[in-house]
Each structure stands twice: as C-alpha cells, then as structure tokens.
Design a protein around this motif. Sequence first.
Motif, short mmCIF file in Angstrom:
data_model
loop_
_atom_site.label_atom_id
_atom_site.label_comp_id
_atom_site.label_asym_id
_atom_site.label_seq_id
_atom_site.Cartn_x
_atom_site.Cartn_y
_atom_site.Cartn_z
N GLY A 226 0.82 -1.19 0.00
CA GLY A 226 0.00 0.00 0.00
C GLY A 226 0.85 1.24 0.00
O GLY A 226 2.06 1.20 0.30
N SER A 227 0.24 2.36 -0.36
CA SER A 227 0.93 3.65 -0.33
C SER A 227 0.20 4.57 0.65
O SER A 227 -1.02 4.50 0.79
N PHE A 228 0.98 5.44 1.28
CA PHE A 228 0.44 6.27 2.35
C PHE A 228 1.00 7.69 2.21
O PHE A 228 2.21 7.86 2.01
N TYR A 229 0.12 8.68 2.34
CA TYR A 229 0.57 10.06 2.40
C TYR A 229 0.78 10.43 3.87
O TYR A 229 -0.14 10.35 4.68
N LEU A 230 2.01 10.79 4.23
CA LEU A 230 2.37 11.04 5.63
C LEU A 230 2.28 12.51 6.00
O LEU A 230 2.53 12.86 7.16
N GLY A 231 1.92 13.36 5.05
CA GLY A 231 1.86 14.78 5.33
C GLY A 231 3.15 15.49 5.01
O GLY A 231 4.24 14.89 4.94
N LYS A 232 3.06 16.80 4.77
CA LYS A 232 4.22 17.65 4.50
C LYS A 232 5.05 17.16 3.31
O LYS A 232 6.28 17.22 3.30
#
Length: 697
Positions: A226-232
């Motif tokens: 999976g892919s995840f957006y961690l912010g910033k």
Amino acid sequence: MGCFARLFPHSPSPALISALASDKPHESIAPMRISLPLRISIAPLLVSITAFAGDDGARPASDPFAQDLPVVEAASLHTQTLDEAPASVTVISHADIRVHGYRTLGEALGSVRGFFLTNDHIYQYAGVRGFSLAGDFNTRFLVMINGHPMTENIFSSNGFFEQDFGLDMDLVERIEVVRGPSSALYGSNGIFATINIVTMAPVDFAQGYSSIEAGSFGQKKALAAGSFYLGKGANLLLSASAVDNGGQSYFFPEMASPGLGSGHADGMDGERAYHTFANLTWHNWSILAYFNDRDKNPPLAWTYSANTFFSRGNHVMDGRNFVSVAYTRKRSGGTLRWQLSYDNYRYQDRFDTVSDPAAAGPLMDLRSYALGDWLTSRLTYQFGAGRLGTLTAGLEGSVDFRNLQYNLEVQPQPQQLLYISRPDRNAAIFLQQEKRLSARWKLDLGVRLDQSRYYSRFVSPRAALSYQASPHTVYKLIYGRPYRNPSAYEQFYVDNVTFIQPPQLKPESANTFDATVEHHFGSHLSGSINLYDYELHGLIQANYFDDTGASQFQNAEAGRSRGAEFEFGGKLKPWLETSGSFSWQQASLSNAAGFLGNSPERIAKFQWATPLTRRVTLAGNVQALSSRFTYDGDPIRPVVLVDLTATLRRAVPGCDLTLGARNLLNWGYDDPTGLSRDKLPGDPRSLFVKLAWSAGR
C-alpha cells in the motif's frame, strides 16, 4: 480482501491445482504433445472467464495496452527516449508485466531478445550474447533496482531471477535492458548488459493492494502492499510477501548407490522466501529499503558425494538487503545527485556428505557461510557546458566492513575447515559528455577510472555515435572497453580439497563493437537490427584436474562473441499487439575443444496479446532455442516453450484474475548445470492462478 471470498467461497485444494497442472508424474517428462486432459482443462477456463466477463462482441472501451512512450534512465544516468539512448535498449513496461503475467524477473527476461535462462533448481542463470559459463553466478552483467547495483561483495553475483530476487513484479514500473558495456558509468561487471528495475513511485501506487497465487508443484504466494501520504510532502510505499513452494521430485538412477540412497529426490525441491520493500519520498529525498531471504532445498548437490537423498538435510539460504538514501537537487545550472547505501549479503548452505559413496559410510554435516557488509557513496553532477554539450561528472567509493567466507564440519567431528576474510576498498571517478554535433548527429563519450585494494587501476572508455537519418530512423555505432574484477570467491577461496590456490587473477576485459539500426514504421510499429562483436580477454573459469578432482580458477586465454539480432513489433491492429525477434550468436573460447557449454546459436521469440472482450485479455509467449552442449560437451535437444496467460480485469469490483500456463506443450528438455550431474530436466507444464485486489489511485 472481499473479492477473494466472492470469487472463491470454497478455496481449491493444492491437490486439485496439481491435478490440473499435469496428467502424469513429472519424473517422466513427455515430449511435445497436447494431451486430451490439457485441452479439457484449459478450454473451460477460457470459456468460463469469457462468459463471466459478459462478452457482448464489442472491442474494449479502454485500450489494455495503453501506456506512455518507453523511456530509459540507466543508459546515461538520466531519462531519455529509446532513440536518444546510446545503446540498443528493450523496455518491459508495467502493462507488459500485467498482461503476460510475469511473476518473476526471470519470466520477464525470458521474453527479451537474445536472453536465455538456465535453472539448476538452486539458482536461475541468465545467458547473454552466447555466454553462460559454468561457475558464473550472473557476474558479467549488472542488475540494479532504481539505479542501485545488486552486485554483492563475495561472489560478485547480481542476484538471481526467481524467488531469491526479492522485488515483487507487482511493484515494477518498468524493466530497462541496456545491451552492451556499461563499465564507463558503473565500473566492474558491466560487460554484456545492464538491467535496471524501476519501481512504481509511492504517489502512483494503489492505496491498498494485495494478491494471492497458487500453482503447480505446490506454489503458493501472498502479498500485501500500500501507499500512504504522511503529510508535509512525504509519501511511503510498503510491501511484504511470503512464498512457499513444494517443488518437484526427481529420480537419478546413476546415484542409486548404497552410500547415497535410492536416487529418488522426492519432495526435495521446495523453497520458502519472504520479500519486503519500502520507498519513502520527501521533497528532494528518496529512501529505499529492501530485505529479502530465501531457503531452498536443492534436489541435486554441487558434489557427487553430497547427494545423500536419505538425509534430506541439504539446503541453501540467501539473504540480500540494502538501505539507500538519495538526494537530488535541480538548479538552473544542472542536477546534483548524491546517494549513500548500506548493503549486506548472507549465504549459508548445508550439505550432508558421505566419505565413500560406494558404501554406506559415516555421514558428514558440512556447512558453508559467506557474510558481506559494505558501504557505498556516489556523487554525480550533470550540467550544461556550452559548446561541450552536457557533462556528467561523478565520484564513487565503496568500503567493505566484512567480506568473510568460512566452512564448518558439524558432524561427526566439529571443527572449522576454512576462514577467509579479504575486505576490499574501491574508488572511482568518471566523466560523460553528450554533444549534439548537428541536427542529425549526436556524440556520447564516457570514461571511468577505477582503483581497488587488490587489483590494478582500470580505465573504461565508451563512445557512441548516433545519426538521426529521419524522424523514423536512427543509426548507432558504439564502442566500449568494459571489465570485471575477480570476485573474492574466485581469488581467495582455497580449501586444498575442492579448490586449490589460484594464481594472482587479472580483471577480465573486452573490446566491444555494436552497430544498431532502429526504424519506426508509423506510430505503432518499429523494428531494429543489432550487430555486435566482442573480443574478451582473461575470462575467469574454474579448471578441473581429473587426477585429483580439484579445481582452480584461472584466466582463460581469450573469448569471442559475435552475432546479429533482429526485432519487429508493435500494434498490428488496435486489438493485437505482437513482437518477434531472432538472434544468431556465435560464442567461443580459444581453449575450448570445439564447443562452448550452454550456448545456443539461434534464439527465436514471439509474443502476442489481444483483448477477447472488454475485460479479458489473452497473451502468449513462444521461445525457441537451438541445440546446446552441456558443460561436459554432450549435446542436448532444442527447446520450444509456449506460455499462455489470460487476464480478467475487474472480475469483481477492485479485483483482477490471472490464469496462466507455462510450457503449455509439455516440451521435454534438459538444462545444462554445473552440479554433480551435467544436466537436469527442465520444468514440465504448469498452471497458476493469481487474484489481485487494489483500491485507490
């Protein structure tokens, strides 16, 4: 995961899968024939998925072959079109991998012009331009993941091509195959080809992805990613998979002596593996982490006396891991890239051996280990230099923390048999120039100087002259002088039983000449002709002494590889994509007695894919290899392999189903090996099924 339950409310048993895959035991492999059970088993599968897809006779609304124009990065350290690259290049796209159902890197390379694969059921080996020498652990070309070399510091192997290669094909954006020398950019080992596997960016990957596979010989695999957006601005791709294969059974009548057992290697071909991969991107930074481990049970051992089938203790373990940090900064004047990597390699084997194979004697538990740890740093700067064109300057250094080989006898007398530690250091500086001489002429020049602790300096030049005769036709002339340093195993492994002390080995080298014509027949069809001539010097081989049974690594006198390759492919129709290639190659060693082991003179390949309905795509691969010799000089029959893959997109929402048959004709053939037997039966017909679920992006 809901699609798994909806498609398979009652999971098929492994016994059912094996029954579908073959109509008789694999110890006796039939020659070419298409049996009635096969026709009965394959036809309903195709009919059923066609019906399930709801075929209304119309062509698909979306093109399953749609993809961006192929590009390559490994040829010059930056992105180029195939016409611009100073080499003959093949790109296997993500769409190709999906449509043809490639599950391993080896399956993908099997479709590439001029490549041929050999499997001894410990490792799979790739032959390039006629060369696949005994004892060569894939050392004469480079394999990279996102530009990170996979060459380890014990055997100089580049990884292998089945489940011991720890990157799952589901994560691959494209595979770049750059023919010809690359030592001017990458240093040692870049003689015949460079293979760069480019992974999907986290922002392009599905937010959730999983797959399960099952197939003949007890093959099972599960993957979650999976892919995840961690912010910033930070994005993360994570993947993990597990593999458990049962393998085949074999009978070796010449090894049915009292000391070895019955000669039946039953259930001794299994393997277990895990793969993990992570890619974190944040602004100018990219971090890769790759951890992979595999445990393989070999049905046949390296030495005759270790084929103790009754003990069932033989196994080979490999682990290949790295963490790489890269920083890229683009300025108005150029692009700066810095990369720092920590790599390690772990090898362990156990072979139960008898002192006297002719009689039941005491059993010796012998184990070998290889432990490698090293740190590599690379700095490049690419910039415009006015009338000089575009320059790329680079520095690279590598330091071994550990480079250790040792052997143990565990039973009957615990003792250390061998302990060798030869950590190395390497440093290099290189420069590349890309100069457009005119609207039609382009010149690429490169040179690299390498220095290592144990071997002398080596200068590797490369020159490529390209002529764009028209928007559709380009001519390329390429010269290179690649090299390969001896591995720590070749130079330092001495036990005075199986291997005796070699002389001071010299680096292998070559003078290479390539001429290529590439032509586009409109927007959807293209073809190429590639001629090459390689003069190889000081090839390193293990020479065997019949009186003692020992061997010694030596620099052979010389070798030569020359040949011609032809390829044509593209979309003949909007609904039909095909490609075909033919390779004629002539490889030889000056001290070979009229033959070169495992070197087919002719290789022909053909691939096709067509949508049957809006959601069902059918694809096929055909490979044909002319007769080869074993490493002992015995001829073996030609090989014709036919693969078939059917893909059903959106079998249920979010799920794709793939059904595949490998060696559909059940062609009986042998592969040459460097083991205690000079050949092993190739894989018979096998079937597999894969179900993949994805969500988001």
